[in-house]
Design a protein around this motif. Structure first.
Motif, PDB file in Angstrom:
ATOM      1  N   LEU A 130      -3.586 -60.175  52.949  1.00  0.00           N
ATOM      2  CA  LEU A 130      -2.944 -60.447  51.657  1.00  0.00           C
ATOM      3  C   LEU A 130      -1.601 -61.127  51.871  1.00  0.00           C
ATOM      4  N   LEU A 131      -1.371 -62.161  51.094  1.00  0.00           N
ATOM      5  CA  LEU A 131      -0.088 -62.854  51.079  1.00  0.00           C
ATOM      6  C   LEU A 131       0.522 -62.722  49.696  1.00  0.00           C
ATOM      7  N   PHE A 132       1.711 -62.152  49.621  1.00  0.00           N
ATOM      8  CA  PHE A 132       2.471 -62.156  48.376  1.00  0.00           C
ATOM      9  C   PHE A 132       3.298 -63.444  48.354  1.00  0.00           C
ATOM     10  N   GLN A 167      -9.292 -46.841  50.971  1.00  0.00           N
ATOM     11  CA  GLN A 167      -9.441 -46.775  52.425  1.00  0.00           C
ATOM     12  C   GLN A 167      -9.397 -48.155  53.074  1.00  0.00           C
ATOM     13  N   ILE A 168      -8.492 -48.982  52.582  1.00  0.00           N
ATOM     14  CA  ILE A 168      -8.297 -50.324  53.135  1.00  0.00           C
ATOM     15  C   ILE A 168      -6.943 -50.367  53.847  1.00  0.00           C
ATOM     16  N   ASP A 169      -6.970 -50.590  55.157  1.00  0.00           N
ATOM     17  CA  ASP A 169      -5.741 -50.778  55.922  1.00  0.00           C
ATOM     18  C   ASP A 169      -5.344 -52.245  55.809  1.00  0.00           C
ATOM     19  N   LEU A 170      -4.314 -52.486  55.059  1.00  0.00           N
ATOM     20  CA  LEU A 170      -3.956 -53.845  54.659  1.00  0.00           C
ATOM     21  C   LEU A 170      -2.959 -54.467  55.632  1.00  0.00           C
ATOM     22  N   LYS A 171      -3.235 -55.695  56.017  1.00  0.00           N
ATOM     23  CA  LYS A 171      -2.259 -56.496  56.757  1.00  0.00           C
ATOM     24  C   LYS A 171      -1.718 -57.541  55.792  1.00  0.00           C
ATOM     25  N   TRP A 172      -0.425 -57.427  55.461  1.00  0.00           N
ATOM     26  CA  TRP A 172       0.131 -58.349  54.479  1.00  0.00           C
ATOM     27  C   TRP A 172       1.451 -58.931  54.952  1.00  0.00           C
ATOM     28  N   THR A 173       1.801 -60.034  54.325  1.00  0.00           N
ATOM     29  CA  THR A 173       3.094 -60.651  54.547  1.00  0.00           C
ATOM     30  C   THR A 173       3.545 -61.294  53.239  1.00  0.00           C
ATOM     31  N   HIS A 174       4.702 -61.858  53.263  1.00  0.00           N
ATOM     32  CA  HIS A 174       5.254 -62.475  52.056  1.00  0.00           C
ATOM     33  C   HIS A 174       6.057 -63.704  52.438  1.00  0.00           C
ATOM     34  N   PHE A 175       5.931 -64.759  51.654  1.00  0.00           N
ATOM     35  CA  PHE A 175       6.909 -65.831  51.717  1.00  0.00           C
ATOM     36  C   PHE A 175       6.960 -66.569  50.394  1.00  0.00           C
ATOM     37  N   ASP A 176       8.028 -67.341  50.244  1.00  0.00           N
ATOM     38  CA  ASP A 176       8.294 -68.068  49.011  1.00  0.00           C
ATOM     39  C   ASP A 176       7.963 -69.543  49.174  1.00  0.00           C
ATOM     40  N   GLU A 200       1.991 -75.743  55.888  1.00  0.00           N
ATOM     41  CA  GLU A 200       1.843 -75.280  57.268  1.00  0.00           C
ATOM     42  C   GLU A 200       1.789 -73.760  57.332  1.00  0.00           C
ATOM     43  N   ARG A 201       2.612 -73.117  56.521  1.00  0.00           N
ATOM     44  CA  ARG A 201       2.648 -71.654  56.540  1.00  0.00           C
ATOM     45  C   ARG A 201       1.324 -71.077  56.019  1.00  0.00           C
ATOM     46  N   LEU A 202       0.762 -71.691  55.000  1.00  0.00           N
ATOM     47  CA  LEU A 202      -0.527 -71.231  54.482  1.00  0.00           C
ATOM     48  C   LEU A 202      -1.630 -71.411  55.517  1.00  0.00           C
ATOM     49  N   LEU A 203      -1.634 -72.547  56.185  1.00  0.00           N
ATOM     50  CA  LEU A 203      -2.660 -72.806  57.185  1.00  0.00           C
ATOM     51  C   LEU A 203      -2.509 -71.882  58.387  1.00  0.00           C
ATOM     52  N   PRO A 224      -7.881 -76.945  50.973  1.00  0.00           N
ATOM     53  CA  PRO A 224      -8.447 -77.479  52.204  1.00  0.00           C
ATOM     54  C   PRO A 224      -9.486 -76.536  52.829  1.00  0.00           C
ATOM     55  N   ALA A 225     -10.272 -77.092  53.746  1.00  0.00           N
ATOM     56  CA  ALA A 225     -11.372 -76.344  54.346  1.00  0.00           C
ATOM     57  C   ALA A 225     -10.890 -75.082  55.040  1.00  0.00           C
ATOM     58  N   GLU A 226      -9.692 -75.149  55.625  1.00  0.00           N
ATOM     59  CA  GLU A 226      -9.175 -74.001  56.374  1.00  0.00           C
ATOM     60  C   GLU A 226      -8.918 -72.789  55.477  1.00  0.00           C
ATOM     61  N   LEU A 227      -8.722 -73.035  54.181  1.00  0.00           N
ATOM     62  CA  LEU A 227      -8.433 -71.948  53.244  1.00  0.00           C
ATOM     63  C   LEU A 227      -9.569 -71.702  52.262  1.00  0.00           C
ATOM     64  N   LYS A 228     -10.680 -72.363  52.460  1.00  0.00           N
ATOM     65  CA  LYS A 228     -11.795 -72.239  51.524  1.00  0.00           C
ATOM     66  C   LYS A 228     -12.244 -70.786  51.410  1.00  0.00           C
ATOM     67  N   GLY A 229     -12.365 -70.331  50.173  1.00  0.00           N
ATOM     68  CA  GLY A 229     -12.793 -68.963  49.913  1.00  0.00           C
ATOM     69  C   GLY A 229     -11.660 -67.989  49.666  1.00  0.00           C
ATOM     70  N   THR A 230     -10.431 -68.392  49.935  1.00  0.00           N
ATOM     71  CA  THR A 230      -9.292 -67.522  49.662  1.00  0.00           C
ATOM     72  C   THR A 230      -9.163 -67.287  48.164  1.00  0.00           C
ATOM     73  N   ARG A 231      -9.027 -66.036  47.774  1.00  0.00           N
ATOM     74  CA  ARG A 231      -8.859 -65.696  46.369  1.00  0.00           C
ATOM     75  C   ARG A 231      -7.377 -65.733  45.997  1.00  0.00           C
ATOM     76  N   ILE A 232      -7.081 -66.221  44.798  1.00  0.00           N
ATOM     77  CA  ILE A 232      -5.701 -66.235  44.313  1.00  0.00           C
ATOM     78  C   ILE A 232      -5.622 -65.485  42.985  1.00  0.00           C
ATOM     79  N   PHE A 233      -4.712 -64.518  42.930  1.00  0.00           N
ATOM     80  CA  PHE A 233      -4.410 -63.827  41.685  1.00  0.00           C
ATOM     81  C   PHE A 233      -3.076 -64.343  41.169  1.00  0.00           C
ATOM     82  N   PHE A 234      -3.077 -64.967  40.010  1.00  0.00           N
ATOM     83  CA  PHE A 234      -1.850 -65.419  39.371  1.00  0.00           C
ATOM     84  C   PHE A 234      -1.373 -64.308  38.438  1.00  0.00           C
ATOM     85  N   THR A 235      -0.216 -63.740  38.743  1.00  0.00           N
ATOM     86  CA  THR A 235       0.281 -62.614  37.967  1.00  0.00           C
ATOM     87  C   THR A 235       1.719 -62.879  37.532  1.00  0.00           C
ATOM     88  N   SER A 236       2.215 -62.008  36.685  1.00  0.00           N
ATOM     89  CA  SER A 236       3.643 -62.015  36.387  1.00  0.00           C
ATOM     90  C   SER A 236       4.367 -61.297  37.518  1.00  0.00           C
TER      91      SER A 236
END
Length: 232
Positions: free
Chosen positions: A47-49, A93-102, A137-140, A195-207
């Protein structure tokens, strides 16, 4: 593609240090200091915030300051991120690996100023576009399975609001020529097609996840459930 933190710092430094052509307002904002989150193990994150830019509380930073997830634990803005991590583990029961950037690394609290100071002039738009190139670059490099984009203006910079003006010119493209998303009714959120490298990534647009305009508790719980569903 940058390989480590030092190379990422140099990329941001090259963008933010050459600023004599920018307006006084933009230069003033840059002088507050440049900062961003960087985690050594952020590749292949679950997960990426994704936020807009760091806020400014009146304290200036000398140069460029990268911080880590560990550093952000006691900061109010980031507490919902850790809450989501905890809830996913406790309930699903999901051990989440997450990070954040702007999207951007300059410090400004009022979003209206971003639109007024940066987006209404060509040098300002170019300054933003240069940072978006680093974002690519950061997304890839991170290749997240899920992105939570917690600011409405992020949709614009990802190209979801591109359109033709009254003269037939396409405007608000930003990253729209690089990233393509589509709402998938089967999963109930947007999915990256390219792009192909990110194909299938889900995006939630939230407030916002924190602050006065934050999600209410019920909406946040539904978001956590939805993240769990797409990570299964």
């Amino acid at each position: 593609m940058y390989k480590n933190l030092d190379e990422l710092i140099e990329k941001y430094k090259s963008i933010t240090s050459n600023n004599s052509h920018l307006s006084n307002d933009i230069q003033e904002i840059i002088q507050r200091g440049i900062t961003f989150q960087y985690d050594e193990n952020e590749t292949d994150a679950d997960l990426l915030f994704l936020g807009m830019n760091p806020s400014f509380g009146g304290d200036k930073i000398d140069g460029i300051f990268p911080w880590t997830k560990e550093f952000s634990k006691d900061l109010s803005y980031f507490k919902p991120f850790f809450t989501i991590e905890e809830r996913l583990k406790e309930v699903y029961q999901i051990d989440l690996k997450w990070t954040h950037f702007d999207l951007f690394v300059f410090r400004e609290t009022k979003q209206a100023r971003i639109e007024k100071v940066f987006m209404n002039n060509e040098p300002g738009r170019l300054f933003l576009a240069q940072q978006l190139e680093v974002l690519k670059e950061r997304l890839l490099r991170t290749k997240p399975k899920v992105i939570v984009a917690s600011n409405g203006l992020i949709r614009t910079f990802l190209g979801l609001n591109r359109h033709h003006d009254k003269n037939g010119n396409e405007v608000a493209v930003w990253l729209g020529d690089w990233i393509e998303t589509k709402f998938d009714p089967k999963v109930g959120t947007h999915v990256i097609l390219q792009p192909a490298e990110l194909k299938g990534t889900r995006i939630f647009f939230t407030s916002m996840l924190s602050g006065q305009r934050a999600l209410d508790l019920g909406t946040r719980e539904r978001l956590i459930w939805h993240i769990a569903e797409v990570l299964k």
